[in-house]
Design an enzyme around this catalytic site. Structure first.
Site, mmCIF file in Angstrom:
data_model
loop_
_atom_site.group_PDB
_atom_site.id
_atom_site.type_symbol
_atom_site.label_atom_id
_atom_site.label_comp_id
_atom_site.label_asym_id
_atom_site.label_seq_id
_atom_site.Cartn_x
_atom_site.Cartn_y
_atom_site.Cartn_z
ATOM 1 N N ALA A 28 -26.017 -112.834 47.335
ATOM 2 C CA ALA A 28 -27.463 -112.715 47.175
ATOM 3 C C ALA A 28 -28.153 -113.212 48.441
ATOM 4 C CB ALA A 28 -27.932 -113.534 45.972
ATOM 5 N N LYS A 29 -29.314 -112.654 48.741
ATOM 6 C CA LYS A 29 -30.129 -113.142 49.855
ATOM 7 C C LYS A 29 -31.125 -114.154 49.287
ATOM 8 C CE LYS A 29 -32.902 -111.709 53.798
ATOM 9 N NZ LYS A 29 -33.943 -112.741 53.581
ATOM 10 N N TRP A 30 -30.901 -115.426 49.581
ATOM 11 C CA TRP A 30 -31.700 -116.508 49.016
ATOM 12 C C TRP A 30 -33.034 -116.627 49.728
ATOM 13 C CZ3 TRP A 30 -29.854 -118.865 44.703
ATOM 14 C CH2 TRP A 30 -28.530 -118.593 44.381
#
Length: 359
Positions: A28-30
């Site tokens: 995931a791209k936080w």
């Protein structure tokens, strides 16, 4: 501090692509603050993407790093602030404050967490030259006993699962998907990873603009959407125009300029008390510093289509991108109901104890 990898160190970066590429490691791209963490016993340094120290703004994380990380290590990851099942970037921004007492109060009220997604050094060994697949295995092992404030970023090599995450995780405030080549070493400052972000469009009222810093033409368009009560809310800006386009926009918008903005929906921005009730387009902030925030008020009649990635509360999270004018749309028809609502997803489920880091 005596580590095999020392600050200053540029983090590895990513280039934007439209599709999730095949055959990679996916995470995931936080949506938080990128941070490199250096720990040598009791000595801990936390460096931002630009190399500035973040340590004083997150005192609770310094304690967490000493308690949950290996004694000597260097990590790459993201500082996030999560509660009520999702990330809250605006609250994270409030931590960047000069008053130590305020920082300590916010840290106690809502502690931050750290999502680790790469291991750059462990003990006396630098892992920078090792392929990502090896660094990932070492990261999972090194943080096996971490928690509750330090987490290993969930990851997968299954492209279909990554596509599912891309849709599901947005409801928890995450920003998209990262794709990383499994054979790559860690390349400081190089855009060798890939990011796939959510992309959408919205029709917005252009209710004003700021001049470009060189005084030549439009620097940014000020965008509005009507709320349920019919009030025009300032939702963000559209910028990054060429020099020629900035001048063209100023000429196109000249007939809409209000000599007297008294009747403008945002006329109250000059009143300091109004900024306490809601964010106005002329509002100062700790990020703008001494920049001139004055703006040119326009009759709120013209509509443009912009591209955006996602919302943060009632505003666009990042600067939007101009697509086209929409002469077929009335300003009054531009409201929040047109915005796509992401499906809710509980962040605690993603970081729950027992979730396998690699799937």
């Amino acid at each position: 501090m005596d580590l095999p990898v020392l600050p200053p160190l540029d983090p590895m970066l990513a280039k934007a692509v439209a599709e999730i590429p095949a055959g990679m490691h996916y995470e995931a791209k936080w949506d938080g603050f990128r941070a490199l963490v250096f720990r040598d016993g009791d000595e801990v340094e936390v460096a931002s993407r630009t190399g500035k120290s973040l340590a004083r703004y997150f005192p609770e994380l310094l304690d967490a790093f000493r308690a949950e990380l290996p004694g000597r290590c260097v990590l790459d990851g993201e500082i996030v602030l999560a509660h009520d099942g999702r990330l809250h970037f605006e609250e994270l921004q409030e931590r960047i404050h000069p008053a130590a007492s305020r920082v300590r109060r916010l840290a106690a009220e809502n502690p931050a967490s750290f999502i680790a997604f790469d291991l750059l050094a462990l003990g006396d060994a630098s892992l920078l030259a090792r392929p990502l697949a090896e660094r990932r295995t070492a990261l999972v092992a090194a943080l096996a006993g971490a928690g509750p404030w330090v987490h290993t970023a969930p990851a997968t090599r299954d492209r279909e699962l990554a596509r599912q995450w891309f849709t599901e995780f947005e409801g928890a405030g995450l920003d998209g998907i990262m794709a990383k080549p499994l054979d790559d070493p860690y390349r400081p400052g190089v855009r060798s990873m890939f990011k796939i972000k959510h992309g959408r469009t919205a029709d917005c009222v252009v209710a004003g603009y700021r001049l470009h810093k060189d005084g030549q033409g439009v620097g940014s368009l000020l965008l509005g959407l009507h709320d349920a009560a019919g009030a025009l809310q300032h939702v963000g800006v559209c910028a990054s125009f060429t020099a020629a386009r900035r001048r063209e926009l100023a000429a196109e918008l000249a007939p809409l300029v209000l000599a007297d903005p008294a009747g403008h929906p945002w006329a109250a921005w000059t009143d300091g008390a109004a900024h306490e009730a809601g964010r106005m387009p002329g509002a100062p902030s700790r990020w703008s510093g001494g920049k001139d925030a004055q703006w040119v008020a326009l009759r709120p009649e013209r509509v443009c289509e912009v591209a955006y990635d996602h919302m943060e509360g009632t505003r666009f999270r990042h600067t939007t991108r101009f697509r086209r004018w929409r002469p077929d749309r009335s300003a009054r028809s531009c409201d929040y109901s047109q915005l796509e609502e992401p499906v809710g997803f509980d962040l605690a489920q993603l970081l729950a104890e027992g979730v396998s880091p690699d799937r």
